[in-house]
Design an enzyme around this catalytic site. Structure first.
Site, PDB file in Angstrom:
ATOM      1  N   GLY A  19       0.828  -1.205   0.000  1.00 53.13           N
ATOM      2  CA  GLY A  19       0.000   0.000   0.000  1.00 53.13           C
ATOM      3  C   GLY A  19       0.858   1.247   0.000  1.00 53.13           C
ATOM      4  O   GLY A  19       1.739   1.411   0.846  1.00 53.13           O
ATOM      5  N   LYS A  67       1.237   4.750  -8.123  1.00 59.10           N
ATOM      6  CA  LYS A  67       1.567   5.262  -6.790  1.00 59.10           C
ATOM      7  C   LYS A  67       2.912   4.719  -6.303  1.00 59.10           C
ATOM      8  O   LYS A  67       3.736   5.468  -5.759  1.00 59.10           O
ATOM      9  CB  LYS A  67       0.469   4.879  -5.793  1.00 59.10           C
ATOM     10  N   ASP A 112      -6.381  -0.905   2.065  1.00 57.91           N
ATOM     11  CA  ASP A 112      -7.667  -0.229   2.178  1.00 57.91           C
ATOM     12  C   ASP A 112      -8.858  -1.169   2.030  1.00 57.91           C
ATOM     13  O   ASP A 112      -9.968  -0.710   1.854  1.00 57.91           O
ATOM     14  CB  ASP A 112      -7.766   0.889   1.132  1.00 57.91           C
ATOM     15  N   ALA A 116      -7.779  -7.920   0.681  1.00 53.72           N
ATOM     16  CA  ALA A 116      -6.321  -7.901   0.537  1.00 53.72           C
ATOM     17  C   ALA A 116      -5.629  -8.109   1.876  1.00 53.72           C
ATOM     18  O   ALA A 116      -4.590  -8.774   1.964  1.00 53.72           O
ATOM     19  CB  ALA A 116      -5.888  -6.579  -0.094  1.00 53.72           C
ATOM     20  N   CYS A 168     -37.148  -4.574   0.518  1.00 50.95           N
ATOM     21  CA  CYS A 168     -38.494  -3.986   0.546  1.00 50.95           C
ATOM     22  C   CYS A 168     -38.449  -2.542   1.049  1.00 50.95           C
ATOM     23  O   CYS A 168     -39.224  -1.687   0.609  1.00 50.95           O
ATOM     24  CB  CYS A 168     -39.433  -4.825   1.399  1.00 50.95           C
TER      25      CYS A 168
END
Length: 648
Positions: A19, A67, A112, A116, A168
């Site tokens: 990350g 990134k 995030d 993962a 519903c």
């Protein structure tokens, strides 16, 4: 100042970061400045404009780039002599297997999503590599340490289910604005722009259908050469007018409720659109999807303004028109994305029109986007604090300083000057099927449920296996993989469509199945218990798995299992889930250390004492929060699990 021993451990360490977002950027910077020399980063995302307010390694010129790669380049500018290896890839890719993980001294997560995180947890267990987990949401944050055999794994404690709503309520009797958002996002948007063959609970029958053939005609299908403006008005009249009148025909429903008001396009005062300037027209012609905006077409600029019913109606019709005129190639493959401006505009307008019909207060686009995307706006300072705590725990791991491992929680409000709350890690949960290999029990109708139901709803959705293998004794019932022969693939595909009792090796009550994921090196046993009937409302999957760590919170009237892409695996007809891929694992879990139990507020009296001793006789509220830097919704929940700290 770091000691010589610490510096030696740091310099010789090989670290994997998973990350490179809000936490990841701060973590990479902190690792580099702390003296780490060999860092590897995995991240599959590209940089978006919305990342720039908190992911400080990125700039406007980086939008659209990897990134992981941009973060590497940014850090090497001020630490040019260290090694940073970026991977613009999904951590679940086959390349990142157990052997890959074994080369690292510690793995640091800044992920995030739940799927993962579970995957990395299992690979770390299989590889015997310590894992430091983390997450932030607003001012709240956490860092937890997971060492195989010494502390609980990431999956030892239950994770909450996304909030769900009975279909519903969504389709017939909404009472909150969130109900209108779910209807607009998961039903209307999906019906108009998503896959045509997916299940959907919107009434599609035309109001002027007179023959049986017309009654089966889908009013949402756009006819050849049908004028887009007329099509838009037809959809508007159907969902906000005719369907409301249809609901009103059931008088019993409204005995104790306020009746909704049908709204037709003829009742709406047309709004004259401003003339576009040349630059706007040129941008649209160039095919710049990001520039396509109903707000821009109408001259609406402030997303925090509250639109009138007329303005919402105009945005709805304009957004629908723009989808069909500017983004027609995408129709049939679209799913709602909170970063898709036109999609957010459409959902906001549709939800507001429906809210107006049911007497529910309207919301701005800014507010609606937050609800639709489950957004709590990120705080960059929290990410920086959590990144620092991750590095502290990583250094302890590298020094094998087991007795000083801590799970640390960042609080929003200080309790007698304490904002950071350290707690000693706990022993592995003996009933955890991931790290303790506890057998599971599955209640299922073996004469009605297919193998596909077992694979999709249990093995993939609940157990989180990506490449499952299912065996009954020595008989292989199902397997996936690139190395299979064509006849094997065909055989397993055929098995998927067979009910369990009719498989080549029949699965009945009393059968024990072995389920394995070779990539994760995870194996578990499932005891099959035959059950004839299930409550469709409370048990929509038609099966119940026990002996695992189930989700904590769900609405009383419905529940939905979610797959890795956030989609419902039980069908929209059972319950509609309010969630995204990025927010599916928030929780508040009260833990129960050995000794006297006290609330977190009671810690104030011990503020001046050693916090490690405080943890021994204190009941701490654990807040497991999302590592996504964007946004998540946090719901209170509780379970009374008794757990022991690790012995040192």
């Amino acid at each position: 100042m770091a000691s010589e021993q610490q510096l030696s451990a740091i310099k010789g360490a090989k670290v994997l970061m998973v990350g490179a977002g809000g936490i990841g950027c701060e973590l990479l910077k902190t690792l580099a400045l702390s003296g780490f020399k060999d860092i590897h980063i995995i991240d599959m995302d590209t940089i978006e404009v919305s990342n720039l307010n908190r992911q400080f390694l990125f700039r406007q010129s980086h939008v659209g780039q990897s990134k992981a790669k941009v973060a590497r380049d940014a850090v090497l500018k001020f630490r040019p002599h260290i090694s940073i290896t970026p991977y613009h890839a999904n951590v679940k890719d086959p390349d990142f297997n157990v052997d890959f993980f074994k080369q690292f001294n510690v793995v640091l997560n800044g992920l995030d999503n739940l799927d993962a995180r579970r995957h990395v947890n299992r690979l770390c267990l299989a590889a015997g590599v310590p894992l430091v987990e983390s997450g932030t949401t607003g001012f709240l944050g956490q860092v937890t340490v997971h060492v195989k055999g010494k502390s609980e794994c990431y999956e030892c404690q239950p994770k909450p289910a996304p909030k769900t709503y009975p279909v519903c309520t969504i389709t017939s009797t909404p009472s909150k604005f969130v109900h209108c958002i779910v209807w607009a996002k998961d039903l209307l948007f999906a019906k108009l722009f998503g896959a045509k063959n997916q299940e959907n609970d919107l009434n599609v029958r035309s109001s002027d259908a007179s023959s049986s053939s017309q009654q089966t005609e889908d009013v949402f299908e756009r006819k050849n050469n049908e004028d887009i403006e007329q099509y838009g008005k037809k959809i508007f009249d159907h969902v906000f007018g005719y369907n409301i009148e249809l609901a009103l025909s059931n008088e019993d429903t409204w005995k104790n409720r306020n009746k909704p008001r049908p709204i037709y396009s003829k009742d709406i005062t047309p709004i004259e659109l401003p003339h576009q300037n040349g630059n706007q027209a040129k941008s649209s012609v160039a095919g710049d999807i990001s520039s396509v905006s109903a707000m821009a077409s109408m001259g609406l600029k402030n997303p925090q303004d509250l639109w009138s019913l007329n303005e919402n109606s105009a945005v709805f019709l304009e957004a629908l028109k723009l989808f069909f005129s500017k983004r027609e190639k995408e129709i049939g493959n679209l799913s709602f994305d909170k970063d898709d401006q036109l999609a957010v505009e459409f959902v906001t307008a549709a939800a507001n029109i429906r809210a107006s019909s049911f007497g529910i207060p309207l919301h701005s686009l800014f507010e609606s986007k937050g609800i639709a995307g489950n957004i709590i706006h990120a705080v960059a300072t929290t990410n920086a604090i959590i990144a620092g705590l991750i590095v502290i725990e990583a250094i302890k791991i590298l020094q094998s300083d087991t007795k000083n491992y801590r799970m640390t929680y960042c609080l929003e409000h200080p309790s007698r000057k304490m904002l950071l709350m350290p707690v000693e890690p706990f022993e592995p949960n003996k009933s955890c099927y991931v790290c303790s290999e506890t057998p599971l029990t599955l209640e299922i109708n073996a004469h009605r449920s297919k193998l596909r139901d077992l694979v999709d709803k249990i093995v993939k959705a609940k157990l989180g296996m990506n490449l499952p293998l299912i065996m009954h004794g020595s008989a292989l019932l199902y397997e996936v993989g690139d190395d299979l022969e064509e006849d094997e693939v065909a055989n397993y595909a055929a098995n998927l469509e067979k009910v369990l009792s009719e498989l080549p090796s029949p699965v009945m009550g009393g059968t024990i199945l072995t389920v394995e994921d070779l990539q994760q090196e995870l194996k578990c046993s499932i005891n099959i218990k035959h059950r004839e009937e299930f409550d469709e409302e409370k048990e929509p999957d038609g099966m119940i798995l026990s002996g695992w760590t189930p989700a904590l919170a769900a609405e009383k009237n419905g529940s939905t299992s979610t797959s890795e892409n956030g989609a419902s695996t039980s069908g929209v007809s059972q319950a509609t889930s309010l969630m995204t891929e990025e927010d599916d694992d928030l929780q508040i879990i009260p833990t129960q250390p050995v000794g006297k139990k006290r609330k977190i507020s009671d810690l104030s009296s011990a503020a001046t004492s050693d916090l490690s001793s405080v943890a021994k006789d204190t009941k701490i509220q654990r807040k497991d929060v999302d590592g996504n830097n964007d946004v998540v919704m946090l719901d209170d929940g509780s379970v009374g699990n008794s757990k022991k700290k690790i012995e040192t």
